[in-house]
Design a protein around this motif. Structure first.
Motif, PDB file in Angstrom:
ATOM      1  N   PRO A 155       0.811  -1.222   0.000  1.00  0.00           N
ATOM      2  CA  PRO A 155       0.000   0.000   0.000  1.00  0.00           C
ATOM      3  C   PRO A 155       0.846   1.275   0.000  1.00  0.00           C
ATOM      4  CG  PRO A 155      -0.884  -1.580   1.568  1.00  0.00           C
ATOM      5  CD  PRO A 155       0.419  -2.134   1.101  1.00  0.00           C
ATOM      6  N   ALA A 156       1.984   1.254   0.674  1.00  0.00           N
ATOM      7  CA  ALA A 156       2.844   2.439   0.700  1.00  0.00           C
ATOM      8  C   ALA A 156       3.426   2.728  -0.680  1.00  0.00           C
ATOM      9  CB  ALA A 156       3.969   2.251   1.715  1.00  0.00           C
ATOM     10  N   TYR A 157       3.887   1.690  -1.389  1.00  0.00           N
ATOM     11  CA  TYR A 157       4.372   1.864  -2.764  1.00  0.00           C
ATOM     12  C   TYR A 157       3.297   2.516  -3.631  1.00  0.00           C
ATOM     13  CZ  TYR A 157       8.753  -0.867  -2.569  1.00  0.00           C
ATOM     14  OH  TYR A 157      10.029  -1.307  -2.318  1.00  0.00           O
ATOM     15  N   LEU A 158       2.089   1.995  -3.554  1.00  0.00           N
ATOM     16  CA  LEU A 158       1.008   2.514  -4.383  1.00  0.00           C
ATOM     17  C   LEU A 158       0.638   3.947  -3.993  1.00  0.00           C
ATOM     18  CD1 LEU A 158      -1.299  -0.647  -4.432  1.00  0.00           C
ATOM     19  CD2 LEU A 158       0.088   0.216  -6.322  1.00  0.00           C
ATOM     20  N   ALA A 159       0.628   4.224  -2.711  1.00  0.00           N
ATOM     21  CA  ALA A 159       0.217   5.552  -2.244  1.00  0.00           C
ATOM     22  C   ALA A 159       1.138   6.647  -2.760  1.00  0.00           C
ATOM     23  CB  ALA A 159       0.171   5.568  -0.718  1.00  0.00           C
ATOM     24  N   LEU A 160       2.426   6.348  -2.888  1.00  0.00           N
ATOM     25  CA  LEU A 160       3.374   7.354  -3.365  1.00  0.00           C
ATOM     26  C   LEU A 160       3.039   7.849  -4.770  1.00  0.00           C
ATOM     27  CD1 LEU A 160       6.690   5.804  -2.014  1.00  0.00           C
ATOM     28  CD2 LEU A 160       5.721   8.011  -1.333  1.00  0.00           C
ATOM     29  N   VAL A 161       2.396   7.015  -5.575  1.00  0.00           N
ATOM     30  CA  VAL A 161       2.031   7.402  -6.940  1.00  0.00           C
ATOM     31  C   VAL A 161       0.994   8.532  -6.941  1.00  0.00           C
ATOM     32  CG1 VAL A 161       1.089   6.541  -9.125  1.00  0.00           C
ATOM     33  CG2 VAL A 161       2.567   5.072  -7.740  1.00  0.00           C
TER      34      VAL A 161
END
Length: 465
Positions: A155-161
């Motif tokens: 979720p953190a990887y995706l949120a950065l986008v």
């Protein structure tokens, strides 16, 4: 004697109520037409508040759907990573989103439309560039150091986008307010984005995708990017129609000199809004984070009034200051205190009365967060009692003093949360936040009084409306 009797009848409460009812429709029409600066400010405040109310409804619907579909644990993970998006995305604009509210009305007053066009484009591109760098640095940091527990990582990887387009809508929120386009400023981030998030989650649910934090953040990416693009296209058209598409002139040294204290203020505000959630997530489990977030965000609906009024009057503060009309500025600021406090008080009473049913909508276990609401209302109402004091300071060149007050609030909320959360859990987080809010509001009122000679505290203006 007859005249005295007539005056008494006219002054009776019943006749007063009849008079209010008789003139109310005409007053509303006058406000909607925006015939004077005061009426335009009231119309903008009504628009901002209406948008915020619509946003609150959509936010509740989307967040309730997320909590119900995902469960409190996965929902708590989503809350954690989205909180970081709001913090990082809001800071990436370097304070330019607020600075434009000060610069654009001034440039339009002086006829410097080339600088107005320059600050619009410059603030956008610089903010998105910084946000992109933050996104890339965050992705690299997650990959190299894996600082989070495994269930947070994807979720953190995706949120950065989300960060670049979140930042774009953030800075355009300020640009829209600078032109007094409250609908274009507020509807995309506060209505369109949560509506798209809800639609994306409904589509995912119907497609039988797993209802977890990963799916929720992916839906947030879709909602954030579409919102940013739509707002940009609509705003470009309106800017071109208002100030033309001519030469652009840039003054980055001045803009950044003014914006850095505003960046400090933004950072402090985000700390005030998010430190409790992030510190609770450090000491407690995702379910506790979810319960605290639901209770805190429910109670923080009170602040919609504060931000609606502040958003609608900030550009008028700047314009009156540019004209040198200090007496009207004093009167207008005092009046804004009434617009802020009394609706906030009414909203607080309603929210406390409906608090348990509202929390239950998230799930039966969420009702345990009701004591959080009882504590937070004290700080929120105290802040509303000071009117839009921080907006006044920021628009009148006192942003460094305002920044000092906001830093004090941020440090206080972080320190108190670190002390009280390990001892008292969610109650400690609410207490820390409420104390910091009340302290900062009181400091802002004192600074406005001593530096500008304007009394914004509601108890100083209660008989001067």
């Amino acid at each position: 004697m007859a005249q005295s009797t007539t005056d008494t009848l006219r002054a009776s409460p019943i006749n007063r109520i009849k008079n209010v009812i008789r003139v109310f429709p005409a007053q509303i029409l006058t406000i909607l037409r925006g015939e004077t600066d005061r009426h335009r400010a009231q119309r903008d405040a009504m628009t901002a508040f209406s948008v915020r109310c619509a946003s609150a409804a959509l936010m509740y619907l989307s967040q309730i759907a997320l909590a119900r579909w995902m469960g409190s644990y996965e929902y708590g993970i989503y809350v954690f990573v989205w909180t970081w998006v709001m913090v990082l995305g809001g800071l990436a604009d370097l304070g330019l989103g607020v600075a434009t509210i000060r610069f654009i009305p001034g440039y339009r007053e002086t006829g410097e439309t080339d600088l107005a066009r320059g600050v619009v484009r410059g603030s956008r591109w610089l903010s998105v560039g910084v946000a992109t760098l933050i996104m890339l640095a965050g992705l690299a940091g997650l990959y190299l150091f894996e600082p989070l527990d495994s269930h947070y990582m994807v979720p953190a990887y995706l949120a950065l986008v989300c960060i670049p387009l979140y930042t774009l809508t953030w800075v355009q929120d300020g640009i829209g307010k600078a032109f007094a386009w409250m609908g274009l400023s507020l509807v995309p981030p506060y209505v369109l984005r949560p509506a798209l998030l809800l639609a994306a989650m409904v589509a995912a649910h119907e497609a039988a995708l797993p209802m977890d934090a990963n799916t929720a953040v992916a839906a947030a990416i879709v909602a954030t990017w579409i919102t940013g693009v739509v707002q940009t296209v609509l705003m470009d058209r309106r800017i071109k129609a208002t100030i033309g598409a001519g030469v652009r002139r840039y003054n980055f040294p001045l803009w950044l000199k003014v914006s850095w204290p505003l960046l400090v203020i933004n950072a402090s505000e985000f700390a005030l809004q998010s430190a409790d959630v992030l510190i609770v997530s450090h000491y407690m489990n995702p379910t506790d984070v979810a319960i605290y977030f639901a209770a805190a965000k429910t109670m923080s609906l009170i602040l919609f009034v504060h931000y609606a009024v502040g958003s609608s009057v900030a550009n008028q503060f700047a314009a009156l200051y540019a004209r040198g009309d200090h007496s009207e500025l004093d009167r207008f600021a005092r009046e804004a205190s009434h617009w802020t406090f009394w609706p906030s008080l009414a909203a607080g009473v309603v929210l406390l009365a409906m608090g348990m049913p509202l929390l239950w909508l998230f799930g039966p276990q969420f009702t345990s967060g009701y004591p959080v609401m009882l504590i937070l209302i004290i700080g929120f109402l105290f802040r509303s009692a000071m009117g839009p004091a921080e907006f006044l300071l920021n628009m009148l060149g006192k942003q460094k003093i305002s920044a000092a007050v906001q830093v004090t609030m941020a440090v206080l909320t972080i320190v108190l949360n670190l002390i009280l959360v390990p001892l008292y859990g969610l109650i400690g987080a609410a207490t820390a936040t409420s104390i910091a809010l009340a302290t900062g509001a009181l400091l802002n009122s004192i600074v406005v009084s001593r530096s500008l000679g304007i009394e914004v505290a509601i108890w100083r203006n209660i008989f001067r409306h």
